[in-house]
Motif scaffolding. Structure first.
Motif, PDB file in Angstrom:
ATOM      1  N   ILE A 133      14.706 -33.243  33.698  1.00  0.00           N
ATOM      2  CA  ILE A 133      14.102 -32.914  32.424  1.00  0.00           C
ATOM      3  C   ILE A 133      14.410 -31.545  31.923  1.00  0.00           C
ATOM      4  N   ALA A 134      14.750 -31.263  30.372  1.00  0.00           N
ATOM      5  CA  ALA A 134      15.170 -29.952  30.000  1.00  0.00           C
ATOM      6  C   ALA A 134      13.756 -29.554  29.504  1.00  0.00           C
ATOM      7  N   ALA A 135      13.433 -28.293  29.948  1.00  0.00           N
ATOM      8  CA  ALA A 135      12.165 -27.452  29.397  1.00  0.00           C
ATOM      9  C   ALA A 135      12.772 -26.430  28.777  1.00  0.00           C
ATOM     10  N   VAL A 136      12.354 -26.645  27.202  1.00  0.00           N
ATOM     11  CA  VAL A 136      13.276 -25.788  26.348  1.00  0.00           C
ATOM     12  C   VAL A 136      12.358 -24.674  25.393  1.00  0.00           C
ATOM     13  N   SER A 137      12.151 -23.415  25.692  1.00  0.00           N
ATOM     14  CA  SER A 137      11.743 -22.185  25.058  1.00  0.00           C
ATOM     15  C   SER A 137      12.837 -21.460  24.355  1.00  0.00           C
ATOM     16  N   GLY A 138      12.657 -21.038  23.067  1.00  0.00           N
ATOM     17  CA  GLY A 138      13.448 -20.164  22.618  1.00  0.00           C
ATOM     18  C   GLY A 138      14.540 -20.844  22.123  1.00  0.00           C
ATOM     19  N   TYR A 139      15.831 -20.046  22.188  1.00  0.00           N
ATOM     20  CA  TYR A 139      17.154 -20.581  21.537  1.00  0.00           C
ATOM     21  C   TYR A 139      17.629 -21.726  22.630  1.00  0.00           C
ATOM     22  N   ALA A 140      18.221 -22.778  21.945  1.00  0.00           N
ATOM     23  CA  ALA A 140      19.059 -23.801  22.463  1.00  0.00           C
ATOM     24  C   ALA A 140      20.180 -24.310  21.460  1.00  0.00           C
ATOM     25  N   LEU A 141      21.120 -23.200  21.451  1.00  0.00           N
ATOM     26  CA  LEU A 141      22.216 -23.335  20.442  1.00  0.00           C
ATOM     27  C   LEU A 141      23.303 -23.612  21.164  1.00  0.00           C
ATOM     28  N   TYR A 155      11.591 -31.756  26.701  1.00  0.00           N
ATOM     29  CA  TYR A 155      10.238 -30.871  26.490  1.00  0.00           C
ATOM     30  C   TYR A 155      10.554 -29.815  25.930  1.00  0.00           C
ATOM     31  N   CYS A 156       9.820 -29.192  24.576  1.00  0.00           N
ATOM     32  CA  CYS A 156      10.082 -27.993  24.204  1.00  0.00           C
ATOM     33  C   CYS A 156       8.997 -27.477  23.740  1.00  0.00           C
ATOM     34  N   THR A 157       8.939 -26.123  23.272  1.00  0.00           N
ATOM     35  CA  THR A 157       7.899 -25.412  22.425  1.00  0.00           C
ATOM     36  C   THR A 157       8.205 -25.681  21.039  1.00  0.00           C
ATOM     37  N   SER A 158       7.128 -25.543  20.354  1.00  0.00           N
ATOM     38  CA  SER A 158       7.037 -26.049  18.809  1.00  0.00           C
ATOM     39  C   SER A 158       8.126 -24.768  18.143  1.00  0.00           C
ATOM     40  N   GLY A 209      13.006 -37.180  17.265  1.00  0.00           N
ATOM     41  CA  GLY A 209      13.179 -37.858  18.508  1.00  0.00           C
ATOM     42  C   GLY A 209      14.136 -37.335  19.411  1.00  0.00           C
ATOM     43  N   VAL A 210      14.310 -36.054  19.171  1.00  0.00           N
ATOM     44  CA  VAL A 210      15.336 -35.428  20.452  1.00  0.00           C
ATOM     45  C   VAL A 210      14.583 -35.052  21.413  1.00  0.00           C
ATOM     46  N   ALA A 211      13.032 -34.396  21.102  1.00  0.00           N
ATOM     47  CA  ALA A 211      12.185 -34.146  22.290  1.00  0.00           C
ATOM     48  C   ALA A 211      11.145 -35.153  22.475  1.00  0.00           C
ATOM     49  N   ALA A 212      10.901 -35.543  23.672  1.00  0.00           N
ATOM     50  CA  ALA A 212       9.869 -36.362  24.005  1.00  0.00           C
ATOM     51  C   ALA A 212       8.414 -35.715  23.825  1.00  0.00           C
ATOM     52  N   LYS A 213       8.387 -34.513  23.835  1.00  0.00           N
ATOM     53  CA  LYS A 213       7.028 -33.703  23.933  1.00  0.00           C
ATOM     54  C   LYS A 213       7.177 -32.397  23.506  1.00  0.00           C
ATOM     55  N   VAL A 214       6.423 -32.131  22.416  1.00  0.00           N
ATOM     56  CA  VAL A 214       6.465 -30.656  21.944  1.00  0.00           C
ATOM     57  C   VAL A 214       5.072 -30.015  22.205  1.00  0.00           C
ATOM     58  N   VAL A 215       5.296 -28.965  22.973  1.00  0.00           N
ATOM     59  CA  VAL A 215       4.101 -27.937  23.601  1.00  0.00           C
ATOM     60  C   VAL A 215       3.776 -26.731  22.487  1.00  0.00           C
ATOM     61  N   ASP A 216       2.522 -26.763  22.096  1.00  0.00           N
ATOM     62  CA  ASP A 216       1.970 -25.628  21.244  1.00  0.00           C
ATOM     63  C   ASP A 216       1.648 -24.534  22.115  1.00  0.00           C
ATOM     64  N   GLY A 217       2.461 -23.993  22.673  1.00  0.00           N
ATOM     65  CA  GLY A 217       2.044 -22.840  23.465  1.00  0.00           C
ATOM     66  C   GLY A 217       3.459 -21.916  23.826  1.00  0.00           C
ATOM     67  N   LYS A 219       6.313 -20.707  27.345  1.00  0.00           N
ATOM     68  CA  LYS A 219       6.965 -21.081  28.569  1.00  0.00           C
ATOM     69  C   LYS A 219       6.120 -21.504  29.625  1.00  0.00           C
ATOM     70  N   GLU A 220       5.012 -20.790  29.740  1.00  0.00           N
ATOM     71  CA  GLU A 220       4.265 -21.036  30.834  1.00  0.00           C
ATOM     72  C   GLU A 220       3.719 -22.868  30.708  1.00  0.00           C
ATOM     73  N   GLU A 221       2.997 -22.706  29.310  1.00  0.00           N
ATOM     74  CA  GLU A 221       2.451 -24.353  29.185  1.00  0.00           C
ATOM     75  C   GLU A 221       3.652 -25.352  29.055  1.00  0.00           C
ATOM     76  N   LEU A 222       4.718 -25.027  28.841  1.00  0.00           N
ATOM     77  CA  LEU A 222       5.775 -25.875  28.634  1.00  0.00           C
ATOM     78  C   LEU A 222       6.217 -26.394  29.928  1.00  0.00           C
ATOM     79  N   LEU A 223       6.392 -25.178  30.937  1.00  0.00           N
ATOM     80  CA  LEU A 223       6.818 -25.660  32.284  1.00  0.00           C
ATOM     81  C   LEU A 223       5.711 -26.595  33.130  1.00  0.00           C
ATOM     82  N   GLU A 224       4.380 -26.142  32.880  1.00  0.00           N
ATOM     83  CA  GLU A 224       3.334 -26.980  33.459  1.00  0.00           C
ATOM     84  C   GLU A 224       3.515 -28.502  33.179  1.00  0.00           C
ATOM     85  N   GLU A 225       3.740 -28.653  31.826  1.00  0.00           N
ATOM     86  CA  GLU A 225       3.914 -30.120  31.294  1.00  0.00           C
ATOM     87  C   GLU A 225       5.116 -30.811  31.792  1.00  0.00           C
TER      88      GLU A 225
END
Length: 294
Positions: A133-141, A155-158, A209-217, A219-225
């Motif tokens: 699982i990739a947990a993406v916050s910030g830049y993924a370029l 999974y990524c943040t919004s 459809g690139v991300a399976a889940k988008v977290v409104d929060g 890094k910590e909330e993202l990692l928890e998910e």
């Protein structure tokens, strides 16, 4: 040794806060992690391996030395029978802001071709059988976007920022971006993104459809998910999980007819495993299955 690692995390503005880190960690880093300079590894929950890119000053820019460490950590998690799922993440500010331009700039065709430059970057996609699982916050370029796309689930943040901006540097994606992004969003949209170098948001990644889940929060909330999902996957029969990942990946390579036939053969094969008997018997008896992973 553990205290020194914690102090390193506190010292970095983009690293995980100490209080949060201590609340998540399931055990100290393994002894193997002490050799890493660019990543951190831990087991936040039973069965879950976590790799954190840790080059804060370079916004986790990817290079051959970084991938050598990522591949080593992935191989160790592959060999660890207790690990059922793996997470790759970065910092709040950057999952990975791209490839290390300083490494690439002086290359010639001859040196890149002869040394098969960046081929080891595909180890994750070609050799890792356990779910990642990739947990993406910030830049993924650039390479960061490609690393995320190599993973099985994103999974990524919004507010995450994805993109393949290589065209702005006079080149093209080289780590599979043109292929995987096209499969994720379709030819027209991928063509637009790659030819213009435009970025897209975490919110758009979810919508496309690139991300399976988008977290409104954050890094910590993202990692928890991500950890919650990885823990769920790790709780199932490891044989069945490997088989499930394999048949889904085959759907990207085979025609529908061939894919269904392949799936059926793997389905039949699982009737030869102990876990199929354990799982169906437990269901019939309304009990929780105790997997043998055989």
């Amino acid at each position: 040794m553990f205290a020194r690692r914690c102090s390193r995390l506190v010292a970095s503005k983009t690293a995980v806060p100490l209080t949060s880190y201590l609340s998540r960690v399931g055990r100290p880093y393994s002894s193997a992690a002490s050799a890493y300079e660019n990543i951190l590894t831990e087991t936040p929950k039973p069965g879950v391996g976590l790799i954190t890119l840790n080059r804060p000053k370079a916004l986790n820019a990817l290079s051959s030395p970084v991938f050598k460490e990522i591949n080593d950590a992935l191989s160790k998690y592959e060999e660890d029978k207790d690990i059922g799922a793996i997470i790759i993440t970065g910092s709040e500010k950057a999952f990975a802001a791209g490839a290390d331009i300083k490494e690439m700039a002086p290359l010639t065709f001859s040196s890149a071709f002869s040394n098969n430059f960046i081929a080891p970057w595909s180890h994750l996609a070609n050799n890792v059988r356990k779910p990642v699982i990739a947990a993406v916050s910030g830049y993924a370029l650039g390479g960061g976007c490609e690393l995320a796309l190599m993973c099985d689930i994103i999974y990524c943040t919004s507010k995450a920022t994805f993109g393949q901006p290589e065209i702005k540097l006079g080149t093209i994606p080289g780590g599979g971006g043109s292929q995987r992004l096209t499969r994720a969003v379709g030819k027209s949209r991928a063509m637009e993104l790659i030819l213009t170098g435009k970025n897209f948001s975490g919110k758009e990644a979810g919508e496309w459809g690139v991300a399976a889940k988008v977290v409104d929060g954050g890094k910590e909330e993202l990692l928890e998910e991500a950890i919650k999902t990885a823990e769920t996957i790790a709780s199932y029969s490891k044989v069945a999980v490997l088989a499930a990942k394999e048949v889904v990946n085959k759907s990207q390579e085979l025609s529908l007819k061939e894919g269904v036939e392949y799936e059926r053969r793997i389905f039949h094969a699982l009737f030869g495993t102990r876990d199929q008997k354990i799982g169906m018997t437990a269901f019939a008896e309304k009990k929780k299955p105790e997997w043998s992973n055989e």
